[in-house]
Design an enzyme around this catalytic site. Structure first.
Site, short mmCIF file in Angstrom:
data_model
loop_
_atom_site.label_atom_id
_atom_site.label_comp_id
_atom_site.label_asym_id
_atom_site.label_seq_id
_atom_site.Cartn_x
_atom_site.Cartn_y
_atom_site.Cartn_z
N PRO A 1 11.06 44.26 73.14
CA PRO A 1 11.82 43.18 72.51
C PRO A 1 11.54 42.99 71.02
O PRO A 1 12.37 42.43 70.31
CB PRO A 1 11.39 41.94 73.31
CG PRO A 1 9.99 42.25 73.73
CD PRO A 1 10.02 43.72 74.07
N LEU A 2 10.39 43.46 70.56
CA LEU A 2 10.05 43.32 69.14
C LEU A 2 10.51 44.52 68.31
O LEU A 2 10.27 44.58 67.11
CB LEU A 2 8.54 43.12 68.98
CG LEU A 2 8.00 41.78 69.50
CD1 LEU A 2 6.48 41.77 69.49
CD2 LEU A 2 8.53 40.62 68.67
N ALA A 3 11.16 45.47 68.97
CA ALA A 3 11.75 46.63 68.28
C ALA A 3 10.72 47.35 67.40
O ALA A 3 11.02 47.76 66.28
CB ALA A 3 12.95 46.21 67.44
N GLY B 1 7.47 43.21 59.84
CA GLY B 1 6.34 43.71 59.07
C GLY B 1 6.17 45.20 58.99
O GLY B 1 5.41 45.70 58.16
N LYS B 2 6.85 45.95 59.84
CA LYS B 2 6.75 47.41 59.77
C LYS B 2 7.37 47.92 58.47
O LYS B 2 8.31 47.34 57.94
CB LYS B 2 7.49 48.02 60.97
CG LYS B 2 7.37 49.54 61.08
CD LYS B 2 8.08 50.04 62.33
CE LYS B 2 7.99 51.55 62.45
NZ LYS B 2 8.67 52.05 63.67
N TYR C 1 0.69 53.64 82.98
CA TYR C 1 0.27 53.20 81.65
C TYR C 1 -1.16 53.65 81.36
O TYR C 1 -2.09 53.32 82.09
CB TYR C 1 0.37 51.69 81.50
CG TYR C 1 1.80 51.17 81.44
CD1 TYR C 1 2.88 52.02 81.24
CD2 TYR C 1 2.06 49.81 81.58
CE1 TYR C 1 4.17 51.54 81.18
CE2 TYR C 1 3.36 49.31 81.51
CZ TYR C 1 4.41 50.18 81.32
OH TYR C 1 5.70 49.69 81.25
#
Length: 325
Positions: free
Chosen positions: A231-233, A239-240, A61
């Site tokens: 998990p938040l795709a 909001g995207k 990372y």
């Protein structure tokens, strides 16, 4: 309340994990800046404030800088180490322009990777080490030797995998004395093939599903903690911009927003709560570096307990874009 698989292994942790891939600046070898540290510190503080005590890393990372900046936080807050669970991953070797990108589960690479992880984090041990992605050249006995040495030396307390099938886990576990305690997979309201694999048995539509059979069942039978990355795709339901979204994504986002208003919470908590309601006791790994977005996940546990079966299926059906068979 049902105990998490990790709790059954004696690992006391939070229902949600903070994924550290987003902190540490850019994906390059540039030195860490004061701003990189400020962003990371704010995100970590936000996670701690909503009860998150498990932090997920990987040696690749930000080319190691995610671990380095987290290590600075730990250095400035030495009391924090005993309050959290540290998890990292190894086994991916990125291309350096000369050698190809590859996976490496050799004993020498696992051991050297852990030494690097511990040095960057500034700690004496990892609570959990995961093998990042399956290595076709893996030799389970060699992995077992590495794990035994890491366990005996006190450098790693527990071991797991990431992105592996049930058969791959069984193959590896046959040689390893220590139980594999985690399998981390991409799972979200936008990535539901792990559910479709089960409901499309004996349906023609099922032949196109690529998610390996039996992963979820094997995890539940063997007390393996399923962790969900992504998990938040990427915020598509919370909001995207939906300018280029599909009809299914737009309708799902609208339903998520409606439920968030009804339950007086955030879209992020609805999306995570939906995932966490599954009986496998899925543990989401949120990967945002935004402190504000981390805080928006604070009601995830409550929502997982509040969602009715009908509400869960309504979200599932909307995300699929058509009725459940």
């Amino acid at each position: 309340m049902k105990a998490m698989p990790l709790e059954k292994r004696g690992i006391s942790t939070s229902r949600v994990v903070f994924g550290c891939m987003g902190i540490g600046g850019g994906w390059n070898h540039d030195p860490l800046t004061k701003e990189d540290y400020t962003i990371a510190e704010a995100a970590v503080e936000a996670a701690l404030s909503i009860g998150i005590t498990m932090f997920d890393h990987a040696d690749i990372y930000k080319k190691g800088k995610s671990e380095s900046v987290f290590g600075q936080i730990l250095k400035n807050r030495p009391d924090l180490r005993d309050q959290i669970v540290l998890q990292s991953k190894c086994g991916i070797r990125q291309s350096d322009g000369v050698l190809p990108g590859r996976y490496d589960f050799s004993k020498s690479h696992i051991l050297s990777s852990v030494d690097g992880i511990l040095e960057r984090l500034g700690v004496e041990h990892l609570d959990v080490l995961l093998l990042h992605r399956p290595d076709p050249l893996m030799e389970p006995d060699e992995v077992a030797e590495a794990f035994t040495q890491l366990k005996t030396s006190g450098k790693v307390r527990h071991f797991g995998v990431s992105n592996m099938t049930a058969s791959q886990i069984r193959f590896l576990q046959r040689s390893i004395a220590e139980p594999l305690v985690v399998n981390q997979l991409e799972m979200s309201l936008a990535r539901t093939d792990w559910l479709d694999q089960g409901i499309l048995v004996n349906h023609k539509e099922g032949v196109t599903i690529n998610f390996a059979d039996g992963i979820m069942e094997h995890a539940q039978m063997e007390n393996i903690q399923v962790q969900a990355w992504g998990p938040l795709a990427q915020g598509i339901y919370s909001g995207k911009s939906l300018d280029n979204a599909t009809n299914a994504e737009k309708q799902t986002a609208a339903l998520v927003q409606q439920m968030a208003i009804e339950k007086e919470t955030t879209p992020e908590s609805i999306v995570l709560g939906w995932l966490m309601k599954h009986p496998a006791y899925i543990q989401p790994v949120i990967g945002t570096s935004s402190a504000e977005r981390v805080l928006a996940c604070k009601d995830a546990v409550r929502i997982s307990e509040l969602l009715s079966r009908e509400e869960w299926y309504a979200l599932f059906e909307k995300s699929r874009g058509h009725q459940i068979p």
